[in-house]
Design a protein around this motif. Sequence first.
Motif, PDB file in Angstrom:
ATOM      1  N   PRO A   4      60.930  39.029  51.175  1.00  0.00           N
ATOM      2  CA  PRO A   4      59.739  37.754  51.184  1.00  0.00           C
ATOM      3  C   PRO A   4      59.234  37.599  52.579  1.00  0.00           C
ATOM      4  O   PRO A   4      59.829  38.038  53.571  1.00  0.00           O
ATOM      5  N   LEU A   5      57.963  37.360  52.384  1.00  0.00           N
ATOM      6  CA  LEU A   5      57.087  37.299  53.817  1.00  0.00           C
ATOM      7  C   LEU A   5      57.436  35.931  54.290  1.00  0.00           C
ATOM      8  O   LEU A   5      57.738  34.978  53.753  1.00  0.00           O
ATOM      9  N   SER A   6      57.216  35.917  55.692  1.00  0.00           N
ATOM     10  CA  SER A   6      57.441  34.709  56.315  1.00  0.00           C
ATOM     11  C   SER A   6      56.096  34.586  57.128  1.00  0.00           C
ATOM     12  O   SER A   6      55.421  35.518  57.361  1.00  0.00           O
ATOM     13  N   ALA A   7      56.136  33.327  57.802  1.00  0.00           N
ATOM     14  CA  ALA A   7      54.737  33.109  58.805  1.00  0.00           C
ATOM     15  C   ALA A   7      54.532  34.210  59.940  1.00  0.00           C
ATOM     16  O   ALA A   7      53.583  34.449  60.143  1.00  0.00           O
ATOM     17  N   SER A   8      55.968  34.771  60.256  1.00  0.00           N
ATOM     18  CA  SER A   8      55.638  35.583  61.569  1.00  0.00           C
ATOM     19  C   SER A   8      55.444  36.693  61.019  1.00  0.00           C
ATOM     20  O   SER A   8      55.231  37.845  61.861  1.00  0.00           O
ATOM     21  N   GLN A  53      48.002  43.719  63.617  1.00  0.00           N
ATOM     22  CA  GLN A  53      48.342  42.995  64.758  1.00  0.00           C
ATOM     23  C   GLN A  53      48.438  41.623  64.400  1.00  0.00           C
ATOM     24  O   GLN A  53      49.241  41.221  65.138  1.00  0.00           O
ATOM     25  N   ASN A  54      47.568  40.961  63.661  1.00  0.00           N
ATOM     26  CA  ASN A  54      47.658  39.602  63.252  1.00  0.00           C
ATOM     27  C   ASN A  54      48.739  39.237  62.428  1.00  0.00           C
ATOM     28  O   ASN A  54      48.913  39.763  61.436  1.00  0.00           O
ATOM     29  N   SER A  55      49.738  38.032  62.878  1.00  0.00           N
ATOM     30  CA  SER A  55      50.707  37.626  62.074  1.00  0.00           C
ATOM     31  C   SER A  55      50.167  36.774  60.921  1.00  0.00           C
ATOM     32  O   SER A  55      48.846  36.637  60.933  1.00  0.00           O
ATOM     33  N   ILE A  56      50.794  36.512  59.990  1.00  0.00           N
ATOM     34  CA  ILE A  56      50.334  35.556  58.912  1.00  0.00           C
ATOM     35  C   ILE A  56      49.815  34.078  59.486  1.00  0.00           C
ATOM     36  O   ILE A  56      48.872  33.741  59.215  1.00  0.00           O
ATOM     37  N   THR A  57      50.574  33.697  60.373  1.00  0.00           N
ATOM     38  CA  THR A  57      50.053  32.557  61.134  1.00  0.00           C
ATOM     39  C   THR A  57      48.825  32.788  61.891  1.00  0.00           C
ATOM     40  O   THR A  57      47.914  31.756  61.650  1.00  0.00           O
ATOM     41  N   GLY A  58      48.478  33.775  62.382  1.00  0.00           N
ATOM     42  CA  GLY A  58      47.371  33.913  63.131  1.00  0.00           C
ATOM     43  C   GLY A  58      46.339  34.344  62.007  1.00  0.00           C
ATOM     44  O   GLY A  58      45.146  33.704  62.481  1.00  0.00           O
ATOM     45  N   ILE A  59      46.521  34.837  60.967  1.00  0.00           N
ATOM     46  CA  ILE A  59      45.319  34.963  59.935  1.00  0.00           C
ATOM     47  C   ILE A  59      45.199  33.670  59.632  1.00  0.00           C
ATOM     48  O   ILE A  59      43.746  33.197  59.235  1.00  0.00           O
ATOM     49  N   VAL A  76      47.408  31.306  51.093  1.00  0.00           N
ATOM     50  CA  VAL A  76      47.245  32.586  51.741  1.00  0.00           C
ATOM     51  C   VAL A  76      48.581  33.323  51.576  1.00  0.00           C
ATOM     52  O   VAL A  76      48.673  34.453  51.329  1.00  0.00           O
ATOM     53  N   LEU A  77      49.861  32.653  51.688  1.00  0.00           N
ATOM     54  CA  LEU A  77      50.986  33.139  51.719  1.00  0.00           C
ATOM     55  C   LEU A  77      51.126  33.739  50.333  1.00  0.00           C
ATOM     56  O   LEU A  77      51.823  34.882  50.032  1.00  0.00           O
ATOM     57  N   LYS A  78      50.601  32.823  49.480  1.00  0.00           N
ATOM     58  CA  LYS A  78      50.983  33.238  48.018  1.00  0.00           C
ATOM     59  C   LYS A  78      50.202  34.559  47.610  1.00  0.00           C
ATOM     60  O   LYS A  78      50.653  35.654  46.909  1.00  0.00           O
ATOM     61  N   PHE A  79      48.918  34.614  48.085  1.00  0.00           N
ATOM     62  CA  PHE A  79      48.178  35.835  47.883  1.00  0.00           C
ATOM     63  C   PHE A  79      48.857  36.950  48.532  1.00  0.00           C
ATOM     64  O   PHE A  79      48.674  38.153  48.131  1.00  0.00           O
ATOM     65  N   LEU A  80      49.154  37.058  49.756  1.00  0.00           N
ATOM     66  CA  LEU A  80      49.690  37.980  50.429  1.00  0.00           C
ATOM     67  C   LEU A  80      51.168  38.503  49.851  1.00  0.00           C
ATOM     68  O   LEU A  80      51.114  39.760  49.756  1.00  0.00           O
ATOM     69  N   GLU A  81      51.636  37.507  49.161  1.00  0.00           N
ATOM     70  CA  GLU A  81      53.040  37.924  48.535  1.00  0.00           C
ATOM     71  C   GLU A  81      52.611  38.900  47.154  1.00  0.00           C
ATOM     72  O   GLU A  81      53.067  39.957  47.016  1.00  0.00           O
ATOM     73  N   VAL A  82      51.643  38.421  46.616  1.00  0.00           N
ATOM     74  CA  VAL A  82      50.988  39.249  45.531  1.00  0.00           C
ATOM     75  C   VAL A  82      50.528  40.480  46.077  1.00  0.00           C
ATOM     76  O   VAL A  82      50.810  41.652  45.388  1.00  0.00           O
ATOM     77  N   TRP A  88      49.510  46.748  48.218  1.00  0.00           N
ATOM     78  CA  TRP A  88      48.403  46.795  48.983  1.00  0.00           C
ATOM     79  C   TRP A  88      48.398  46.723  50.400  1.00  0.00           C
ATOM     80  O   TRP A  88      47.673  47.008  51.257  1.00  0.00           O
ATOM     81  N   ILE A  89      49.444  45.868  50.649  1.00  0.00           N
ATOM     82  CA  ILE A  89      49.783  45.697  52.411  1.00  0.00           C
ATOM     83  C   ILE A  89      51.246  46.055  52.583  1.00  0.00           C
ATOM     84  O   ILE A  89      52.124  45.860  51.613  1.00  0.00           O
ATOM     85  N   ARG A  90      51.578  46.295  53.921  1.00  0.00           N
ATOM     86  CA  ARG A  90      52.984  46.824  54.310  1.00  0.00           C
ATOM     87  C   ARG A  90      53.199  45.789  55.337  1.00  0.00           C
ATOM     88  O   ARG A  90      52.586  45.227  56.009  1.00  0.00           O
ATOM     89  N   ILE A  91      54.587  45.401  55.498  1.00  0.00           N
ATOM     90  CA  ILE A  91      54.912  44.348  56.767  1.00  0.00           C
ATOM     91  C   ILE A  91      55.442  45.469  57.651  1.00  0.00           C
ATOM     92  O   ILE A  91      56.393  46.199  57.434  1.00  0.00           O
TER      93      ILE A  91
END
Lengths: 92, 383
Positions: A4-8, A53-59, A76-82, A88-91
């Motif tokens: 799961p994604l987190s703000a950091s 470089q940018n964290s989710i909080t930064g975005i 934003v969080l919901k979209f990034l999870e999708v 499409w993205i990696r952490i």
Amino acid sequence: MPEPLSASSVPKISPLFRLQWEEAQNCHVLLYPEGMVKLSGSAGEILKRVDGQNSITGIVDELKQQFPGVPLEADVLKFLEVAHDNGWIRIL
Amino acid sequence: MTTAGSASSSPAPGKPLWLLAELTYRCPLQCPYCSNPLDFARHKTELDTADWIRVLREARKMGAAQLGFSGGEPLLRPDLEELIAEARQLGYYTNLITSGVGMDEARIKAFKTAGLDHIQVSFQASDEALNNYLGGTDSFRHKYEMARLVKKYEYPMVLNIVIHRQNIDQMEDILRMTVDLEADYVELASTQYYGWSKLNEAALLPTREQLQRAEAIAHDYQARMKGRMKIIYVVPDYYENRPKACMNGWGAIFLTIAPDGSALPCHAARQLPGLEFPNVREHSVDWIWNDSSAFRKYRGDEWMKEPCRSCPDKHKDFGGCRCQAFMLTGDACNADPVCDKSPHHAALVAQVEAMTSRPLPSPGEKPLVFRNTRNSKALTAES
């Protein structure tokens, strides 16, 4: 299974995809082997800030500056999870 | 993306999103199911670098985003690096569709510098002897090495394996190979029966039982590799009851430029009678796409006959494949006989049944017709 994604979390575009503005489609697109995903306006605004470089909080902070007064954190969080589920993205 | 309005319409053409650049018909392999036309040996002329660059620019301006460098074997073109660099700079997503023969590490590196996005490597089988027999070339080990290098240089990699009666029983082994090579995508592409493969169909069309076993294995791997490797299995449409949405519709998104500059709505379209395919040496890509009679011929639905004309699925499958309709019924405007609404469907089912109930012909009894210049010339002289 993806974590799961987190703000950091710091996302980057997966090497299997290429993000670009596509004039003929009037939107951002993700290009991949023999295919293309057309992105909505908001999805494009989010993904163009995904740079490894940018964290989710930064975005989220950047988006808040661009679109003041819009509550967008949860979206934003919901979209990034999708985006993550779609590969499409990696952490980092 | 269908346009609303009258039921029978000639919609304004969409964009040629997908440009397939067949750089050459020359190829070191001789696969007996090659998608190049039977008479490829007659089309010897090739566009030069400047012609290709003009085509790339014009198509990009019209909205083309995906570009496939294909052939024949595109590696045989010494200007490939230059074309990749130009294409990438124009904003294309560049796909190299190759057998791997003619590739080495220096070239893989040079392609990366030029901006190549993706490499698709074909294998004929997961077994060295069969791979080399089908390709008519000792290529297996080299392909394996090249696939490793493609991943070493961090390209997204598609492995393409054409599936047919002679390799379908190795499905498990084929998928194990693709996992070992760390493919990102695997295309298990069932032979489509046009041109070379039509000549060889008795030796290539799998039986229904073979297909069911292979499908079960592929589904198992799809589940197991989810999120790591995407497996696309295109089953032979002869076993379907509804036709494929061939090319996503005629002149809808696909534009193929053949080595000699002929523009085709699909790479098999040359076999259709009564069509004059425009050439990029004489016409702009814009005119070819929007105005040429060849690209307008089966665009939209006005050309359709029954049962397609009144079919609720006509904007979903576009009546199937024009080439298949022509080959199996003699009229390209007919429904693709894969569709069980076609009056020709029963004959196709019977034909498939008869062909697959016979044992696989031995090479001595009915040798495979390999795709090479000699056979191309001989076949063309006969007709």
